[in-house]
Design a protein around this motif. Structure first.
Motif, mmCIF file in Angstrom:
data_model
loop_
_atom_site.group_PDB
_atom_site.id
_atom_site.type_symbol
_atom_site.label_atom_id
_atom_site.label_comp_id
_atom_site.label_asym_id
_atom_site.label_seq_id
_atom_site.Cartn_x
_atom_site.Cartn_y
_atom_site.Cartn_z
ATOM 1 N N LEU A 33 0.825 -1.200 0.000
ATOM 2 C CA LEU A 33 0.000 0.000 0.000
ATOM 3 C C LEU A 33 0.867 1.262 0.000
ATOM 4 C CD1 LEU A 33 -2.949 0.939 0.036
ATOM 5 C CD2 LEU A 33 -2.814 0.990 2.523
ATOM 6 N N ALA A 34 1.955 1.226 0.757
ATOM 7 C CA ALA A 34 2.845 2.393 0.829
ATOM 8 C C ALA A 34 3.535 2.655 -0.512
ATOM 9 C CB ALA A 34 3.893 2.183 1.916
ATOM 10 N N SER A 35 3.765 1.603 -1.285
ATOM 11 C CA SER A 35 4.460 1.773 -2.559
ATOM 12 C C SER A 35 3.561 2.368 -3.645
ATOM 13 C CB SER A 35 5.034 0.443 -3.040
ATOM 14 O OG SER A 35 3.992 -0.426 -3.443
ATOM 15 N N ALA A 40 -3.957 4.389 -3.906
ATOM 16 C CA ALA A 40 -4.627 3.715 -2.794
ATOM 17 C C ALA A 40 -6.060 4.222 -2.649
ATOM 18 C CB ALA A 40 -3.848 3.955 -1.505
ATOM 19 N N THR A 41 -6.936 3.320 -2.285
ATOM 20 C CA THR A 41 -8.347 3.668 -2.104
ATOM 21 C C THR A 41 -8.712 3.612 -0.625
ATOM 22 O OG1 THR A 41 -9.082 1.378 -2.288
ATOM 23 C CG2 THR A 41 -8.886 2.631 -4.349
ATOM 24 N N PRO A 42 -9.803 4.262 -0.241
ATOM 25 C CA PRO A 42 -10.246 4.156 1.155
ATOM 26 C C PRO A 42 -10.501 2.707 1.570
ATOM 27 C CG PRO A 42 -11.395 5.951 0.074
ATOM 28 C CD PRO A 42 -10.620 5.225 -0.993
ATOM 29 N N GLY A 43 -10.988 1.905 0.642
ATOM 30 C CA GLY A 43 -11.247 0.496 0.937
ATOM 31 C C GLY A 43 -9.979 -0.261 1.288
ATOM 32 N N LEU A 47 -9.275 -2.268 4.738
ATOM 33 C CA LEU A 47 -8.844 -3.660 4.748
ATOM 34 C C LEU A 47 -7.556 -3.816 5.554
ATOM 35 C CD1 LEU A 47 -9.225 -6.559 3.800
ATOM 36 C CD2 LEU A 47 -7.975 -5.966 1.717
ATOM 37 N N LEU A 48 -6.629 -2.888 5.384
ATOM 38 C CA LEU A 48 -5.376 -2.919 6.139
ATOM 39 C C LEU A 48 -5.636 -2.755 7.635
ATOM 40 C CD1 LEU A 48 -2.315 -3.115 5.776
ATOM 41 C CD2 LEU A 48 -2.258 -0.634 5.642
ATOM 42 N N GLN A 49 -6.548 -1.885 7.974
ATOM 43 C CA GLN A 49 -6.909 -1.674 9.376
ATOM 44 C C GLN A 49 -7.510 -2.951 9.970
ATOM 45 O OE1 GLN A 49 -9.551 1.666 9.813
ATOM 46 N NE2 GLN A 49 -8.471 2.389 11.618
ATOM 47 N N PHE A 50 -8.326 -3.629 9.180
ATOM 48 C CA PHE A 50 -8.927 -4.892 9.626
ATOM 49 C C PHE A 50 -7.845 -5.937 9.861
ATOM 50 C CE2 PHE A 50 -10.879 -9.042 8.512
ATOM 51 C CZ PHE A 50 -11.756 -9.128 9.577
#
Length: 83
Positions: A33-35, A40-43, A47-50
């Motif tokens: 995601l950082a790359s 990147a999307t809010p979704g 998902l990463l937070q989950f």
């Protein structure tokens, strides 16, 4: 320390190994995601937070398990000293 159910074996080693796999996947997801921050999307953040919450919950469960085992051992030692 192994619990057994039909067709299932759970050991402390297998639990830690599964936890490490989850952590490694999370690190890969964060790097991925950082790359590509510009796309990147809010979704993807949700998902990463989950994924992070799952790893945190598993870590806390392992920590609680270790604490409970330590308590049982402490009580067993205390009981032997008093006899």
């Amino acid at each position: 320390m192994a619990g057994q159910l039909p067709g299932i074996t759970l050991t402390f080693h297998s639990l830690i190994s599964a936890y490490k796999v989850l952590q490694d996947r999370l690190v890969q997801s964060v790097r991925s995601l950082a790359s590509k921050m510009s796309t990147a999307t809010p979704g993807s953040f949700i998902l990463l937070q989950f994924q992070m919450s799952q790893v945190t919950q598993m870590g806390e469960s392992i920590s609680n398990l270790i604490s409970q085992v330590n308590t049982v051992i402490s009580h067993a030692i205390s009981n032997q000293k008093t006899q």
